[in-house]
Design a protein around this motif. Structure first.
Motif, PDB file in Angstrom:
ATOM      1  N   ASP A 173       4.888  30.106 -69.016  1.00 55.53           N
ATOM      2  CA  ASP A 173       4.862  30.977 -67.843  1.00 55.53           C
ATOM      3  C   ASP A 173       6.264  31.201 -67.281  1.00 55.53           C
ATOM      4  OD1 ASP A 173       2.213  31.299 -68.054  1.00 55.53           O
ATOM      5  OD2 ASP A 173       1.651  30.310 -66.186  1.00 55.53           O
ATOM      6  N   VAL A 174       7.035  30.133 -67.225  1.00 62.03           N
ATOM      7  CA  VAL A 174       8.395  30.267 -66.689  1.00 62.03           C
ATOM      8  C   VAL A 174       9.196  31.231 -67.556  1.00 62.03           C
ATOM      9  CG1 VAL A 174      10.573  29.028 -66.414  1.00 62.03           C
ATOM     10  CG2 VAL A 174       8.474  28.062 -65.506  1.00 62.03           C
ATOM     11  N   LEU A 189       7.453  34.920 -67.105  1.00 60.46           N
ATOM     12  CA  LEU A 189       7.536  35.536 -65.779  1.00 60.46           C
ATOM     13  C   LEU A 189       8.968  35.638 -65.274  1.00 60.46           C
ATOM     14  CD1 LEU A 189       4.522  33.644 -64.209  1.00 60.46           C
ATOM     15  CD2 LEU A 189       4.623  36.102 -64.559  1.00 60.46           C
ATOM     16  N   PHE A 190       9.751  34.616 -65.521  1.00 64.67           N
ATOM     17  CA  PHE A 190      11.097  34.600 -64.938  1.00 64.67           C
ATOM     18  C   PHE A 190      12.204  34.637 -65.977  1.00 64.67           C
ATOM     19  CE2 PHE A 190       8.402  31.716 -62.158  1.00 64.67           C
ATOM     20  CZ  PHE A 190       7.973  32.759 -61.348  1.00 64.67           C
TER      21      PHE A 190
END
Lengths: 315, 147, 343
Positions: free
Chosen positions: A277-278, A281-282
């Motif tokens: 996810d990190v 998303l980022f």
């Protein structure tokens, strides 16, 4: 690998002879078959010949950066004015160890100038559990740790001394385990999570083995405001959820927690989710870039609002 | 929902002091009707909310948790809610991944002038949690092999 | 000494008939596999007893001394004691090293050492029958023979069973064990010379595979070593987790806490604790007499090899090797003892 080991020993003995380090952290032969273990050598009291103790083989899976923080942690009573200068540490690193070290540097736990990093090429470490099952010790690819199969950072960068050699190819699918788990039904996922966590004996090995878990007082140990009870299912679930969540954007994917667990709880299915996810998303990966800012220490005005609940007939 | 006909969802709402709590206040003084299932906990900023608070709320019997703060850009502390946004994105994904129903954990932005929005939000969250049903009792003993 | 032979299917039948017998309920624990893991599991007729394993990951102490146990519950001013569990417990298939650990735990929890008899532990323990299973293939890291144990050791067992392939030879070593064989005597066949030979052979092979350390004069050596810098060296790589103590069959330290629920009710629970945690000795003032891991590891070694030999006459280590095998950094207790011996 013997070649790498020899070069590492020569390098270490040079560093000791030139008095450039106070400690060397590396691996030595363990007491069980197929085991290497961490060793911390105080070279102020020993000669360059101690470097012969160091080994490098396919069992050097421990993440050595877990020992770094305590060398530089300020004492509880505050640092005295006439305190001795901080120690200089020579550290043997493979890709994942280096990623953890850089995390500690980014989080200002460890001063880069006091470290001498010796980077080794890593072809992946062997998984003792897989070897027990497969029996075939020579088939390296079959017995390699899952974390190594998903590793893109076996080729270290930005170290003080680099020993070059064969490294791993960057794999195709990095988050297969997460995608497979995401595809399961909610009830199935919960049942799996509960089943794994129910074996937990709360020995804290996962926390202690993690280089990023360096809080002086862990939330799980707080007494004044007691957050966690004595090990009911929900307490243990909360312990794991929060411990894993605290690694968001910091996890070096070394799987030290997973290896340390005596009950072999499948922690990696869950730690991998946050890494995925990190990254998605980022756009952040705990890589070899010292200057990057950890994703949860910053923000962007363009971050997604898609998880926000909008009331149906908004005011 | 047989046997649960008496059941009313319990929802814990963490509201930031400067916007969402004031929004709730406005809904109140404006006499806008919404469900009574909410227990409000006022926090200085949505950035103050530790994920542990949310899990503890569930452990202590909440059926749902709502977190609400100022709209992005309007934070009293300039960027508290923007930092929180990243944290909550990951948290929601992660909890859903480990098997929590997504309806049980909701995040929103409500400003001090949005009393109407606050009431509508409450109704939506209550309806969502009601549909999902009571939280399974998570306070149970671990299945240790021979305890 | 009463002896008897049963085939493996007969054992399965015997236990099936014992779950309820003469109106008495028994909880029977046997080795079983769950998803590839060998654990000590409560027996039911459908559960197949598993024989092909070295040892369980977890020590059996949890049967008598659970990791978490509610002692009483309370509501405002009123407390309700939770009585110790009743009912017979039969443990089958633990290794002799683990059976031996019960002897030591008995000393801790009975009135002998402290003057206080623990009703929870003893309530379960007194009503138990321990049938240990001799060791055929010791694991790497086992060192029981150096501490008075052995692959066929009977201390702590009511009955020792020897695995002879398709059948088991049972030998009673206590009144409880004799009773057990007598009660079920119609089921048992008498062993012959071939059975005894097979037993001897399997024991010798196991015996030879077990590593050895010397514990001669260890108590005195440890006295001299108390403030030695050697503790700092050997614990340098210790991570400070509790694997060694939680997996130890003789470690018995616990903590008692009151846990309050949101509605004014609560419970008093006893949980395992570990001397390896800084919190273990943390004072309310904030002072911690064992703030560093070298002090904590020293406590663990001293407790087993120096303090308990003085207070109870026994070294509190059975040599099961769990801490050796499961330590995440391979901090080997055998090596520590060898270093203390000056080897």
């Amino acid at each position: 690998m013997i070649e790498v080991q020899n070069q590492m020993r020569i390098l270490a003995s040079d560093l000791i002879r030139q008095k450039r380090v106070d400690f060397i952290i590396g691996y030595e032969q363990g007491t069980l078959a197929h085991t290497s273990r961490p060793c911390i050598i105080d070279v102020r009291t020993s000669g360059p010949e101690v470097s012969e103790k160091l080994v490098w083989n396919s069992y050097c899976s421990n993440n050595l950066s877990v020992y770094l923080q305590k060398f530089f942690a300020p004492p509880v009573q505050g640092r005295k004015k006439d305190a001795a200068p901080p120690l200089r540490i020579g550290l043997i690193v493979k890709g994942c160890d280096l990623r953890s070290v850089l995390n500690l540097i980014r989080e200002k736990q460890v001063p880069r100038e006091n470290l001498i990093l010796i980077g080794l090429p890593c072809t992946g470490m062997l998984d003792k559990k897989k070897m027990e099952i497969n029996k075939d010790e020579l088939d390296i690819e079959k017995n390699i740790q899952d974390s190594c199969l998903e590793c893109r950072f076996s080729n270290v960068k930005g170290v003080d001394f680099e020993i070059t050699g064969k490294t791993r190819e960057v794999p195709g699918d990095l988050y297969e385990v997460v995608r497979l788990f995401e595809a399961r039904t909610r009830k199935d996922r919960l049942a799996y999570f509960e089943k794994e966590i129910s074996r937990c004996i709360r020995c804290n090995a996962c926390r202690q083995a993690c280089p990023s878990c360096y809080c002086r007082e862990c939330f799980a140990d707080q007494k004044d405001m007691k957050w966690l009870g004595s090990g009911t299912m929900s307490d243990t679930m909360i312990y794991h959820l929060i411990r894993i969540f605290h690694q968001a954007g910091r996890c070096a994917e070394c799987d030290a927690c997973f290896r340390a667990c005596p009950e072999e709880i499948d922690l990696r299915t869950f730690t991998r989710k946050l890494a995925k996810d990190v990254e998605e998303l980022f756009g952040f990966v705990t890589d070899f870039n010292r200057e990057s800012i950890p994703p949860l220490s910053t923000f962007s005005s363009g971050d997604s609002d898609s998880f926000i609940t909008e009331p149906e007939e908004g005011g | 929902m047989d046997g649960n006909s008496m059941w009313e969802p319990k929802i814990v709402a963490f509201l930031c002091n400067w916007c969402s709590y004031a929004g709730a206040d406005l809904a109140g003084v404006s006499r806008i009707q919404y469900g009574p299932n909410i227990r409000i906990i006022r926090v200085p900023c949505s950035g103050r909310i530790n994920p542990l608070y949310i899990l503890k709320a569930f452990q202590n019997g909440a059926d749902g948790v709502l977190v609400s703060g100022c709209h992005p850009g309007d934070c009293h502390y300039i960027s508290g809610n923007l930092v929180a946004r990243r944290k909550f994105t990951l948290l929601k994904n992660f909890l859903v991944y480990t098997g929590l129903e997504p309806e049980r954990i909701q995040f929103s932005w409500v400003s001090a002038s949005e009393g109407q929005r606050f009431a509508a939000l409450m109704d939506k969250v209550i309806a969502d949690v009601r549909k999902t049903g009571p939280m399974e009792n998570q306070i149970k003993e671990p299945r240790l092999a021979y305890d | 000494m009463k002896t008897g032979i049963l085939t493996k299917p007969e054992i399965q039948e015997l236990f099936s008939s014992m779950i309820t017998k003469n109106g008495e309920e028994s909880r029977i624990f046997v080795p079983a596999t769950i998803e590839g893991r060998v654990i000590l599991e409560e027996f039911s007729p459908e559960r197949e007893i598993f024989y092909d394993f070295a040892n369980f990951l977890r020590p059996p102490k949890g049967i008598f001394f659970p990791q978490r146990e509610v002692l009483c519950s309370f509501e405002q001013e009123r407390a309700v004691e939770v009585p110790p569990a009743a009912g017979r417990i039969i443990i089958f298939g633990i290794r002799p090293c683990d059976a031996r650990s019960f002897l030591f735990l008995d000393k801790i929890f009975s009135a002998g050492s402290s003057g206080f008899a623990d009703p929870y532990y003893l309530g379960r323990r007194e009503n138990s029958v321990i049938i240990s299973l001799s060791c055929i293939e010791p694991s790497e890291g086992c060192f029981c023979t150096s501490l008075g144990g052995g692959p066929g050791d009977e201390s702590g067992s009511d009955i020792v069973a020897f695995d002879l392939g398709d059948r088991l030879l049972f030998e009673a070593h206590s009144a409880k064990g004799e009773n057990f064989i007598e009660e079920n005597t119609t089921e048992f066949r008498q062993p012959d010379a071939a059975d005894q030979n097979a037993k001897k052979e399997s024991l010798q092979a196991a015996f030879n595979a077990i590593s050895r350390i010397s514990t001669d004069g260890l108590v005195e050596k440890l006295d001299d070593d108390f403030s030695d810098s050697f503790w700092e060296e050997i614990t340098a790589t210790c991570l400070g987790c509790g694997v060694c103590t939680y997996l130890c069959p003789t470690c018995h330290c616990f903590d008692i806490t009151d846990e309050k629920d949101r509605d004014g009710t609560g419970t008093r629970v006893r949980t395992w604790d570990s001397c390896q945690y800084p919190l273990f000795t943390m004072h309310a003032s904030g002072h911690n007499p064992r703030a560093e891991k070298k002090q904590r590891m020293r406590q663990r070694i001293m407790h087993k090899f120096s303090y308990t030999p003085r207070t109870t006459g026994d070294v509190f280590c059975v040599g099961c090797g769990r801490c050796v095998r499961k330590c995440p950094v391979n901090l080997d207790i055998r090596e520590v003892i060898r270093k203390i011996n000056g080897e």
